[in-house]
Design a protein around this motif. Structure first.
Motif, mmCIF file in Angstrom:
data_model
loop_
_atom_site.group_PDB
_atom_site.id
_atom_site.type_symbol
_atom_site.label_atom_id
_atom_site.label_comp_id
_atom_site.label_asym_id
_atom_site.label_seq_id
_atom_site.Cartn_x
_atom_site.Cartn_y
_atom_site.Cartn_z
ATOM 1 N N GLY A 56 0.872 -1.110 -0.096
ATOM 2 C CA GLY A 56 -0.123 -0.009 0.042
ATOM 3 C C GLY A 56 0.840 1.324 0.011
ATOM 4 N N HIS A 57 0.217 2.328 0.502
ATOM 5 C CA HIS A 57 1.038 3.614 0.577
ATOM 6 C C HIS A 57 2.102 3.396 1.845
ATOM 7 N N VAL A 58 3.104 4.036 1.757
ATOM 8 C CA VAL A 58 4.268 4.105 2.613
ATOM 9 C C VAL A 58 4.887 5.591 2.537
ATOM 10 N N GLU A 59 5.200 6.090 3.833
ATOM 11 C CA GLU A 59 5.749 7.423 3.911
ATOM 12 C C GLU A 59 7.168 7.414 4.411
ATOM 13 N N LEU A 60 8.150 7.819 3.781
ATOM 14 C CA LEU A 60 9.325 7.998 4.457
ATOM 15 C C LEU A 60 9.555 9.239 5.033
ATOM 16 N N ALA A 61 9.823 9.090 6.274
ATOM 17 C CA ALA A 61 10.254 10.379 7.253
ATOM 18 C C ALA A 61 11.691 10.555 7.329
ATOM 19 N N ILE A 62 12.287 11.157 6.375
ATOM 20 C CA ILE A 62 13.833 11.407 6.247
ATOM 21 C C ILE A 62 14.314 12.557 6.846
ATOM 22 N N GLU A 63 15.312 12.170 7.681
ATOM 23 C CA GLU A 63 16.273 13.208 8.299
ATOM 24 C C GLU A 63 17.635 12.943 7.909
ATOM 25 N N ASN A 64 18.419 14.138 7.455
ATOM 26 C CA ASN A 64 19.783 13.949 7.048
ATOM 27 C C ASN A 64 20.578 14.498 8.205
ATOM 28 N N LYS A 65 21.376 13.533 9.010
ATOM 29 C CA LYS A 65 22.153 14.084 10.161
ATOM 30 C C LYS A 65 23.658 14.067 9.603
ATOM 31 N N GLY A 89 19.484 18.391 2.299
ATOM 32 C CA GLY A 89 20.633 19.130 2.950
ATOM 33 C C GLY A 89 20.961 18.586 4.224
ATOM 34 N N PRO A 90 22.259 18.784 4.705
ATOM 35 C CA PRO A 90 22.584 18.320 6.080
ATOM 36 C C PRO A 90 21.697 19.221 7.159
ATOM 37 N N GLY A 91 21.131 18.371 7.989
ATOM 38 C CA GLY A 91 20.396 18.900 9.108
ATOM 39 C C GLY A 91 19.037 19.289 8.550
ATOM 40 N N THR A 92 18.467 18.549 7.802
ATOM 41 C CA THR A 92 17.243 18.843 7.111
ATOM 42 C C THR A 92 16.335 17.608 7.039
ATOM 43 N N LYS A 93 15.072 17.740 6.759
ATOM 44 C CA LYS A 93 14.172 16.534 6.739
ATOM 45 C C LYS A 93 13.178 16.793 5.670
ATOM 46 N N GLN A 94 12.867 15.756 5.057
ATOM 47 C CA GLN A 94 12.052 15.497 4.056
ATOM 48 C C GLN A 94 10.782 14.529 4.205
ATOM 49 N N ARG A 95 9.690 14.532 3.524
ATOM 50 C CA ARG A 95 8.990 13.204 3.448
ATOM 51 C C ARG A 95 8.461 12.876 2.101
ATOM 52 N N VAL A 96 8.411 11.800 1.807
ATOM 53 C CA VAL A 96 7.917 11.447 0.323
ATOM 54 C C VAL A 96 6.872 10.158 0.596
ATOM 55 N N THR A 97 5.761 10.170 0.062
ATOM 56 C CA THR A 97 4.953 9.148 -0.121
ATOM 57 C C THR A 97 5.087 8.271 -1.464
ATOM 58 N N ALA A 98 4.953 7.151 -1.176
ATOM 59 C CA ALA A 98 5.113 6.197 -2.366
ATOM 60 C C ALA A 98 4.033 4.868 -2.014
ATOM 61 N N GLU A 99 3.962 4.224 -3.334
ATOM 62 C CA GLU A 99 3.186 3.085 -3.437
ATOM 63 C C GLU A 99 3.896 1.779 -3.599
ATOM 64 N N VAL A 100 3.689 0.814 -2.844
ATOM 65 C CA VAL A 100 4.526 -0.293 -2.924
ATOM 66 C C VAL A 100 3.483 -1.446 -3.146
ATOM 67 N N LYS A 101 4.077 -2.554 -3.815
ATOM 68 C CA LYS A 101 3.401 -3.660 -3.895
ATOM 69 C C LYS A 101 4.160 -4.837 -3.125
ATOM 70 N N ALA A 102 3.451 -5.995 -2.960
ATOM 71 C CA ALA A 102 4.195 -7.049 -2.199
ATOM 72 C C ALA A 102 5.655 -7.255 -3.017
#
Length: 379
Positions: A56-65, A89-102
């Motif tokens: 289904g839909h998955v969201e990556l909550a990304i943080e670049n440390k 960028g360093p010290g920033t966060k991004q979010r991306v939503t994707a759709e994945v099958k089994a």
């Protein structure tokens, strides 16, 4: 891939600007729900909060440390791209939503936006994902047709460009260069999803990996504008460009396309503008950046318009803002287009710093709400 061609300094600035709104809301995967995977990237690690999730839909909550600009991908086992987010960028966060099958996947972090990245396995099990809105299936089908049409229309234009190169006609080759790239620039995220085509046809000299031979459009661009000569090597490279783009044309119909990949692709096209066209780095010899710029915006808008009926229902305020910002950016860009019926634009070396700043601000104003489109269609 594309990210290897970007300026790290510019990417840091762009990433910081685009994440300012979302950075304060990013939480860990457990706090944010079962459909969220927290990804913590450093210069040497790529840590993920989950190794398994249902389809289904998955969201990556990304943080670049880390200290370097990074990018994060969800990849198929054969390295085709499911979804990506670049220029984090360093010290920033991004979010991306994707759709994945089994199936089995990898999450990859690429510090410095180079190489194969640091990878973590992700297993996707069969789930009870909600049935997709039929309007989204229609949007995907329409976008697939659009991408194929762009590829089909590109090859004859490339043939004209290549014929001029092989004839040794410097001026004719220069004239045919920018038009040959329009279809590619409109749909570049589809081509990049395959992983192996973009480095062959669209890499810049500063984006080459160790041991990689420089081929493609930009190698020929340098010969035409900087070296001002066409030799035997350039003629061979012109033939190779046709071969590689024919491969792209044949594979477009097999691309994995989902509503969220369309939305994320639209955002990627705006990132392309921010990190290559606005800076003047993309077409550094020919200065035809505004042609690419317009094509990127058109491609992003095509995805948006196809997804708009569902997005408007789920997030009407977002659609209002996107309509406004697309119109504003197109108006800014078209000011450098003497004839609205042609695809000729002012040479970018003739665009002053103040005007470049206005274009950059227009891109930023559109890119921020566009980053929310995938989440809106996934509701």
């Amino acid at each position: 891939m594309r990210a290897a061609r970007h300026s790290v300094v510019t990417a840091v600035a762009m990433a910081t600007a685009l994440t300012a709104v979302t950075a304060c809301t990013s939480k860990s995967g457990d706090e944010d729900g079962e459909r969220v995977i927290a990804v913590t990237a450093t210069d040497s690690k790529c840590e993920t909060s989950k190794k398994e999730i249902s389809a289904g839909h998955v969201e990556l909550a990304i943080e670049n440390k880390g200290s370097k600009v990074t990018e994060v991908y969800i990849l198929f086992p054969d390295d085709r791209v499911v979804s990506e987010r670049e220029n984090i960028g360093p010290g920033t966060k991004q979010r991306v939503t994707a759709e994945v099958k089994a199936g089995t996947y990898e999450i990859a972090c690429k510090p410095g936006m180079k190489g194969d990245g640091i990878r973590q396995d992700l297993k996707v099990t069969g789930g009870s994902a909600a049935k997709r809105d039929p309007r989204l299936d229609k949007a995907v089908a329409a976008y697939r047709s659009y991408a194929q049409a762009q590829a089909d229309e590109t090859l004859p234009k490339v043939a004209t460009f290549v014929a001029a190169v092989k004839a040794g006609d410097l001026e004719a080759a220069k004239k045919a260069y920018a038009p040959s790239r329009i279809g590619w620039e409109r749909t570049e995220p589809v081509a990049e999803s395959f992983g192996d085509i973009d480095p062959k046809v669209d890499v810049r000299a500063d984006g080459l990996e160790a041991g990689q031979k420089w081929t493609g459009w930009h190698r020929l661009e340098k010969a035409l504008w900087q070296d001002k000569k066409i030799g035997a090597e350039e003629k061979t490279l012109a033939d190779q460009l046709v071969t590689d783009l024919t491969d792209w044309q044949k594979r477009v119909g097999k691309a994995e396309i989902t509503p969220t990949s369309m939305a994320n692709g639209a955002k990627e096209l705006l990132d392309e503008v921010a990190t290559g066209k606005v800076t003047g780095e993309e077409e550094r010899y020919s200065h035809t950046d505004l042609v690419d710029f317009k094509a990127n915006v058109e491609g992003a808008q095509q995805s948006y318009e196809l997804l708009k009926p569902v997005a408007k229902e789920n997030d009407p305020a977002l659609v209002t803002e996107l309509d406004k910002q697309f119109a504003a950016l197109n108006a800014l860009l078209d000011a450098y287009r003497p004839n609205a019926t042609s695809y000729e634009f002012t040479a970018y070396d003739k665009v002053g710093a103040a005007d470049r700043k206005k274009l950059s601000d227009g891109v930023n104003a559109l890119a921020e709400p566009l980053s929310k489109l995938a989440a809106a269609v996934a509701k």
